[in-house]
Scaffold this motif. Sequence first.
Motif, short mmCIF file in Angstrom:
data_model
loop_
_atom_site.label_atom_id
_atom_site.label_comp_id
_atom_site.label_asym_id
_atom_site.label_seq_id
_atom_site.Cartn_x
_atom_site.Cartn_y
_atom_site.Cartn_z
N LYS A 1 18.40 5.95 6.70
CA LYS A 1 18.44 4.72 5.93
C LYS A 1 19.25 4.89 4.65
CE LYS A 1 14.37 2.45 5.71
NZ LYS A 1 12.90 2.48 5.62
N ARG A 2 19.11 6.07 4.02
CA ARG A 2 19.94 6.35 2.83
C ARG A 2 21.40 6.40 3.21
NH1 ARG A 2 17.05 7.83 -1.76
NH2 ARG A 2 18.86 8.38 -2.99
N LEU A 3 21.65 7.01 4.38
CA LEU A 3 23.03 7.10 4.83
C LEU A 3 23.62 5.71 5.02
CD1 LEU A 3 24.82 9.57 6.70
CD2 LEU A 3 24.72 7.49 8.00
N MET A 4 22.82 4.81 5.60
CA MET A 4 23.31 3.45 5.80
C MET A 4 23.53 2.74 4.46
SD MET A 4 24.01 2.99 8.84
CE MET A 4 24.35 1.23 8.85
N ALA A 5 22.74 3.12 3.45
CA ALA A 5 22.93 2.52 2.12
C ALA A 5 24.31 2.89 1.59
CB ALA A 5 21.84 3.00 1.17
N TYR A 6 24.65 4.19 1.67
CA TYR A 6 25.98 4.59 1.19
C TYR A 6 27.07 3.99 2.06
CZ TYR A 6 23.90 7.66 -2.20
OH TYR A 6 23.21 8.12 -3.27
N SER A 7 26.77 3.88 3.36
CA SER A 7 27.74 3.26 4.26
C SER A 7 28.01 1.81 3.85
CB SER A 7 27.20 3.33 5.68
OG SER A 7 27.81 2.39 6.49
N SER A 8 26.93 1.10 3.44
CA SER A 8 27.15 -0.30 3.05
C SER A 8 27.92 -0.38 1.74
CB SER A 8 25.82 -1.05 2.95
OG SER A 8 25.25 -0.86 1.70
N ILE A 9 27.70 0.59 0.83
CA ILE A 9 28.49 0.60 -0.41
C ILE A 9 29.97 0.76 -0.07
CG2 ILE A 9 28.96 1.92 -2.52
CD1 ILE A 9 26.00 2.65 -2.58
N ALA A 10 30.26 1.74 0.82
CA ALA A 10 31.66 1.96 1.20
C ALA A 10 32.24 0.72 1.87
CB ALA A 10 31.75 3.17 2.13
N ASN A 11 31.45 0.10 2.75
CA ASN A 11 31.95 -1.09 3.46
C ASN A 11 32.27 -2.23 2.51
OD1 ASN A 11 32.19 -0.82 6.38
ND2 ASN A 11 30.08 -0.12 6.25
N MET A 12 31.42 -2.40 1.47
CA MET A 12 31.72 -3.45 0.49
C MET A 12 33.04 -3.13 -0.21
SD MET A 12 29.61 -5.77 0.71
CE MET A 12 29.08 -5.50 2.36
N GLY A 13 33.28 -1.83 -0.47
CA GLY A 13 34.56 -1.42 -1.07
C GLY A 13 35.73 -1.84 -0.20
N PHE A 14 35.61 -1.58 1.13
CA PHE A 14 36.70 -1.95 2.03
C PHE A 14 36.93 -3.45 2.03
CE2 PHE A 14 35.44 2.12 4.19
CZ PHE A 14 36.60 2.79 3.86
N ALA B 1 16.99 -3.75 7.14
CA ALA B 1 17.95 -4.36 8.05
C ALA B 1 18.38 -5.72 7.52
CB ALA B 1 17.34 -4.50 9.45
N PHE B 2 17.42 -6.48 6.99
CA PHE B 2 17.73 -7.79 6.44
C PHE B 2 18.64 -7.65 5.21
CE2 PHE B 2 16.21 -11.18 3.43
CZ PHE B 2 16.97 -12.18 3.99
N PHE B 3 18.27 -6.72 4.30
CA PHE B 3 19.03 -6.52 3.06
C PHE B 3 20.48 -6.21 3.33
CE2 PHE B 3 15.70 -5.25 -0.33
CZ PHE B 3 15.07 -6.45 -0.11
N VAL C 1 16.29 1.55 -2.68
CA VAL C 1 15.69 0.35 -2.09
C VAL C 1 15.78 0.40 -0.57
CG1 VAL C 1 15.90 -2.14 -1.92
CG2 VAL C 1 16.05 -1.05 -4.12
N TYR C 2 16.93 0.84 -0.05
CA TYR C 2 17.08 0.93 1.40
C TYR C 2 16.06 1.90 1.98
CZ TYR C 2 21.42 -1.65 2.25
OH TYR C 2 22.35 -2.63 2.41
N GLU C 3 15.85 3.03 1.29
CA GLU C 3 14.94 4.03 1.83
C GLU C 3 13.49 3.59 1.69
OE1 GLU C 3 15.10 7.79 -0.07
OE2 GLU C 3 13.84 8.75 1.42
N GLY C 4 13.17 2.99 0.53
CA GLY C 4 11.77 2.69 0.25
C GLY C 4 11.25 1.47 0.99
N ALA C 5 12.08 0.46 1.16
CA ALA C 5 11.60 -0.78 1.79
C ALA C 5 11.29 -0.52 3.26
CB ALA C 5 12.67 -1.86 1.64
N PRO C 6 10.36 -1.29 3.85
CA PRO C 6 10.12 -1.17 5.29
C PRO C 6 11.41 -1.41 6.05
CG PRO C 6 8.48 -2.60 4.26
CD PRO C 6 9.48 -2.29 3.21
N ASP D 1 0.82 -1.21 0.00
CA ASP D 1 0.00 0.00 0.00
C ASP D 1 0.86 1.26 0.00
OD1 ASP D 1 -2.25 -1.56 0.07
OD2 ASP D 1 -2.17 -1.74 2.25
N SER D 2 2.15 1.10 0.22
CA SER D 2 3.02 2.26 0.25
C SER D 2 3.68 2.44 -1.12
CB SER D 2 4.09 2.07 1.33
OG SER D 2 5.30 2.66 0.92
N LEU D 3 3.59 3.68 -1.61
CA LEU D 3 4.14 3.96 -2.94
C LEU D 3 5.65 3.73 -2.96
CD1 LEU D 3 2.91 4.90 -5.57
CD2 LEU D 3 3.66 7.21 -5.01
N ARG D 4 6.31 4.16 -1.86
CA ARG D 4 7.77 4.05 -1.82
C ARG D 4 8.22 2.61 -1.80
NH1 ARG D 4 8.99 7.01 3.26
NH2 ARG D 4 11.15 6.42 2.99
#
Lengths: 203, 477
Positions: free
Chosen positions: B295-308, B240-242, B230-235, B150-153
């Motif tokens: 949540k967006r911040l954590m998305a970029y954080s996970s991108i950086a962490n994958m880089g490390f 957290a699971f992703f 996806v991080y921002e839009g998903a519940p 029901d949520s557009l995001r």
Amino acid sequence: MGVAALFFYLFATICVASAFMVIASRNPVHSVLFLILCFFNAAGLFMLTGAEFLALILIVVYVGAVAVLFLFVVMMLDVDFAELRDGFLQYMPIGAVIGIILAVELILVLGGLSFDPEIAARAVQPIPDLAEVSNIQAIGDLLYTKYIFFFQLCGLILLVAMIGAIVLTLSHRPDVRRQNIADQVARDPNDVELRSVKPGEGI
Amino acid sequence: MQTFEFAQLAIVGPELLLAVGAMALLMLGVFIGETSTRIVTGLSVALLAIAGLWLIWDPASGSAFNGAVLMDPFALLMKILVIIGSAAAIAMSVNFAKEENFDRFEYPILVILATVGMLIMVSANDLITLYLGLEMQALALYVIAAINRDSLRSTEAGLKYFVLGALSSGMLLYGMSLIYGFTGHTNFAGIAEAMTAERSLGLVFGIVFVLAGIAFKISAVPFHMWTPDVYEGAPTPVTAFFSAAPKIAAMAMLVRVVYGAFEPAVADWQQIITFIAIASMGLGAFAAIGQTNIKRLMAYSSIANMGFALVGLAAGSQEGVSGVVLYMIIYMAMTLGTFACILAMRRTDGMVEDITDLSGLSRSNPMMALALTIFMFSLAGIPPLAGFWAKYFVFLAAIQSELYILSVIGVLASVVGAFYYIRIVKIMWFDDGEPAFVPMAGELKVVGTIAAVFTLFYVFVAGPLSTVATAAARTFF
């Protein structure tokens, strides 16, 4: 150049032409019909190589089930396809770049033999002699023994897809009238009023 | 003619248990109806716990199904990690489900099925196994990204993920078909054997496409575009699971592909991994600075962490692989803990997601502020917290392999990244207060506390964990 080659070029040409028409035709129903034509010709190509089981499966599954389902969806949904196609030209350059990359890849794959002549020798699973085993047996021998794990895994993936489709679309709304088979079967013929309805007038 | 032996099933025992269990829970949920969410959620966590304990107490080893599935110390460790990540993610959804009317008993079931896919990815030793495991996991993830229909995001997140995921699967398949065409094998051992002969151009193309497809799954630059949306839009429980289990499974799969199948072509894939690592660290560090949504911040954080983590892989040594394993363990603890705190960001009128909503947290909820501070300092890489050691081991491996430029860029990116992590700490402790959050739910407290204790006192378990990681890495050398 025998009859087989003649049929190969016939099937192949119609296949490619109808595949092009699938994306080119304006009417989505025509697109689906061209898709069916394409499947039939692909099945013809399978026939020519001696894979008659695959050819028939292609027709039964893809034409009989998938394409007909497409047809239902296209007819049921009120999608304005002309509007969807508006941005087509805008994405043309990027599409062309991707097309060129894919073409290069295809050339690599098809021209692989000239790049690396030893490929044919490395094939791990030789095709069994057609005179010894039938099509179905050849597929079954692999699918249910060596590839049993993959086969079961595919089934599990289909289960996930089914759950997904139900989760995302099924809703229990109280205002929707549902079919109740028990009520229908239990209906007393004496309670039903029969009326003759004239065409175009309704009740 | 091949025969099938039932003894082989022991290798995939936990997967079978989870698959059958998921089907049983599905039946249970369907028969009880919409009120069954709580029961199914509880039983799902129990099921994952049983599978995890099975792996710990009775680890099988060897290969099955003609070498399609491989069970070795590396697979064992990664499987246990994936199961812990999934179980924690399901547990953290309990309170959210109650408060937000997120009553979908299918959610834990889809998570379990995704976990089955991930376990198969981790022990894949054949291109077909890899692809099927990956698709099974991805299909379940697409659905749970859009589960709040029901949520557009949420639906937008699901659709975006699906379209881009399908594209990446296409690239992966192209690469696989090239590799199969040029080596004549789908089995990793066969591919590695055929590759020792001189490589042809087509094979290099294949490697590039396969790596691009997998890079999408770990959201490494330049295939990261889906992650923030996806991080921002998903519940939030889904986010957290992703951010935990799928990343670990995809990273494990990448390690196995490059060492199991592409080992002879080390010079080729090392360049690609190095580039992806540098790009991910750089983008993750700079793009996160301007974010206002946590949540967006954590998305970029996970991108950086994958880089490390990829820095360790680029090193191409046993130390590098054990660095990647340690990095993933620590990353999972930090990210699950952080999301336990994000899930606790709830006022009486609903969830909030802005970073500024955290201001004054040190006065309204000092324990949560303390936990989040530990995670942020750890993500920033401040010693002696766990995050520092994670980075230390991957950079050490890179330097030992004489990748000096990569290491220097990595350390610089880590300094830039420290800015936005520490900004959150500053907002919590020094900015003036927003209204207090409602008290943290019990299961969030448990996950948050365990993760915080692990992160804070990592040095005390560092020895045994390093031994385990080294044993896992030795699989490939």
